[in-house]
Design an enzyme around this catalytic site. Structure first.
Site, PDB file in Angstrom:
ATOM      1  N   HIS A 139     -47.898   9.285  23.381  1.00 32.01           N
ATOM      2  CA  HIS A 139     -48.200  10.106  22.200  1.00 32.01           C
ATOM      3  C   HIS A 139     -49.704  10.266  21.935  1.00 32.01           C
ATOM      4  CE1 HIS A 139     -44.014  10.371  21.602  1.00 32.01           C
ATOM      5  NE2 HIS A 139     -43.805   9.364  20.786  1.00 32.01           N
ATOM      6  N   HIS A 213     -42.635  14.449  15.130  1.00 33.17           N
ATOM      7  CA  HIS A 213     -41.904  13.185  15.282  1.00 33.17           C
ATOM      8  C   HIS A 213     -41.174  12.782  14.005  1.00 33.17           C
ATOM      9  CE1 HIS A 213     -41.090   9.287  17.133  1.00 33.17           C
ATOM     10  NE2 HIS A 213     -41.691   9.707  18.233  1.00 33.17           N
ATOM     11  N   GLU A 351     -37.454  15.738  19.610  1.00 29.45           N
ATOM     12  CA  GLU A 351     -38.836  16.186  19.829  1.00 29.45           C
ATOM     13  C   GLU A 351     -38.848  17.287  20.878  1.00 29.45           C
ATOM     14  OE1 GLU A 351     -41.033  12.411  20.639  1.00 29.45           O
ATOM     15  OE2 GLU A 351     -39.149  11.586  19.943  1.00 29.45           O
TER      16      GLU A 351
HETATM   17  C1  BGC Z   1     -40.370   7.654  22.210  1.00 32.64           C
HETATM   18  C2  BGC Z   1     -39.907   6.235  22.038  1.00 32.64           C
HETATM   19  C3  BGC Z   1     -40.906   5.522  21.185  1.00 32.64           C
HETATM   20  C4  BGC Z   1     -41.035   6.242  19.888  1.00 32.64           C
HETATM   21  C5  BGC Z   1     -42.094   5.607  19.066  1.00 32.64           C
HETATM   22  C6  BGC Z   1     -40.455   8.276  20.881  1.00 32.64           C
HETATM   23  O1  BGC Z   1     -40.901   9.596  21.001  1.00 32.64           O
HETATM   24  O2  BGC Z   1     -39.509   8.360  23.054  1.00 32.64           O
HETATM   25  O3  BGC Z   1     -39.800   5.575  23.266  1.00 32.64           O
HETATM   26  O4  BGC Z   1     -40.535   4.192  20.964  1.00 32.64           O
HETATM   27  O5  BGC Z   1     -41.385   7.573  20.110  1.00 32.64           O
HETATM   28  O6  BGC Z   1     -41.789   5.671  17.775  1.00 32.64           O
END
Ligand code: BGC
Length: 384
Positions: A139, A213, A351
């Site tokens: 991210h 998210h 997402e």
């Molecule tokens: C991911 C997860 C991760 C989470 C974090 C998601 O987008 O796929 O693996 O733990 O984000 O909050």
């Protein structure tokens, strides 16, 4: 829900003073339908930077957005009987967002999802990103777009109201090449849809994968797990991963696996099936290869329905992929907006995105953005 019913619900809720189902400790979104979004003080970061909370409402949907991370701090929807609840996980204060948040409600960039080893090569130059998820970069790195303060401007345009969020990510920030100018529009339409338009331009070749998210729980945040939600995803294939959740490169059929959501089924139906991929993700934490591929306009890809409240959400996108994350790493170690503890499976993320680790998989749709080009992505959430 029809426009007229949502408009009626919005008007009724406003005049009756029944804003919010009381699940949110902070005041609910007060903007009247179609009115200009309102700004209030939310908190200060350790360096003194002010963070605002913007509230907007339209067509029966209400939302609060923070200038920090572009975070959707609350999303309030009526149930079948017109009772509102906040259907997004989060906090009622800035400190918890900074210290605890697993990306609740946030805008994600410069690269949503994982990049293996935090490294990729572009035009012959290797780049190294911060590692913040085991051996990988997740991210956008340690200080991704979710931890930046965005410039926010409200707008009213015909029947729509919204916010324009802007952020310029410097050349080299978090290891990525090129200064990236990002613009994200959050629009609440007259019919109560939440539309996200992402745009970005760069000064040097780079990689971009922006997403949102929000953790949804259509029964209301803090109300328990989401396993009864009935989910349909228009994807016949998904990208299997290794133990660190990096795609192997294969596009595998969902048929005969827990990943088959082509017909609606409860999120919890197959979450305890002992499939190696389920074990890697401690549930589902995978990218789905959307049947429609990349489209110029948003195509429907998801329907999710919560039977008790009767709330339904549909998602349409221009993107080729969808990370469905079933909230597996929520572990009961903190409480959310309404003071209830969040445990595993208490929210889910959908997402819209390009596939994870695309910079290291030439066979995946490209995430490279070059000077002179504009990155564009649109996702629409509609509610009934
Ligand atoms: C991911 C997860 C991760 C989470 C974090 C998601 O987008 O796929 O693996 O733990 O984000 O909050």
């Amino acid at each position: 829900m029809t426009t007229s019913r949502r408009t009626l619900l919005a008007a009724t809720a406003t005049t009756a003073g029944t804003l919010a189902a009381g699940l949110s400790a902070a005041p609910a979104a007060h903007a009247a339908p179609g009115r200009r979004p309102a700004r209030e003080f939310f908190g200060r970061l350790a360096d003194g930077t002010r963070v605002d909370r913007w509230t907007l409402a339209n067509g029966g949907t209400r939302m609060a957005v923070l200038s920090y991370g572009g975070i959707v701090q609350s999303l309030e929807l009526p149930d079948l009987r017109g009772r509102y609840a906040n259907v997004s996980l989060g906090f009622d204060n800035l400190e918890d967002y900074v210290a605890l948040s697993p990306y609740f409600g946030a805008l994600i960039g410069r690269y949503g999802n994982r990049i293996a080893g935090g490294t990729f090569t572009l035009d012959g130059t290797a780049y190294q990103l911060p590692l913040n998820n085991g051996p990988n970069s997740l991210h956008g790195g340690t200080q991704g777009f979710d931890k930046r303060v965005w410039d926010v401007e409200p707008f009213v345009s015909g029947p729509d109201v919204g916010l324009t969020l802007r952020y310029v990510s410097g050349d080299g920030e978090m290891g990525y090449p090129g200064a990236l100018s990002v613009r994200v529009d959050y629009t609440l339409t007259g019919g109560g849809d939440w539309r996200i338009d992402y745009r970005a331009t760069t000064t040097r070749p780079t990689v971009v994968n922006l997403t949102s998210h929000v953790y949804f729980n259509l029964a209301g945040e803090g109300s328990g797990d989401v396993y009864d939600h009935e989910l349909r995803i228009a994807a016949a294939r998904y990208t299997p991963v290794d133990a660190t959740l990096i795609p192997t490169g294969e596009l595998a059929p969902v048929a005969g696996t827990p990943f088959d959501f082509r017909r609606s089924k409860p999120i919890g139906a197959d979450i305890r099936v002992s499939h190696p991929q389920v074990l890697f993700g401690q549930g589902i934490d995978h990218n789905f290869v959307l049947d429609k591929g990349i489209t110029r306009t948003p195509d429907n890809i998801v329907t999710v329905h919560e039977p008790r409240s009767g709330r339904t959400m549909r998602i349409a996108t221009t993107e080729p992929g969808l990370q469905f994350y079933s909230g597996n790493f929520l572990d009961g170690s903190f409480a959310g907006t309404s003071g209830r503890v969040y445990r595993q499976g208490d929210g889910f993320c959908l997402e819209t995105q390009h596939y994870p680790d695309s910079p290291n998989h030439p066979s995946f749709p490209t995430t490279v953005l070059r000077p002179g080009e504009t990155y564009r992505s649109t996702t629409v959430h509609s509610f009934a």
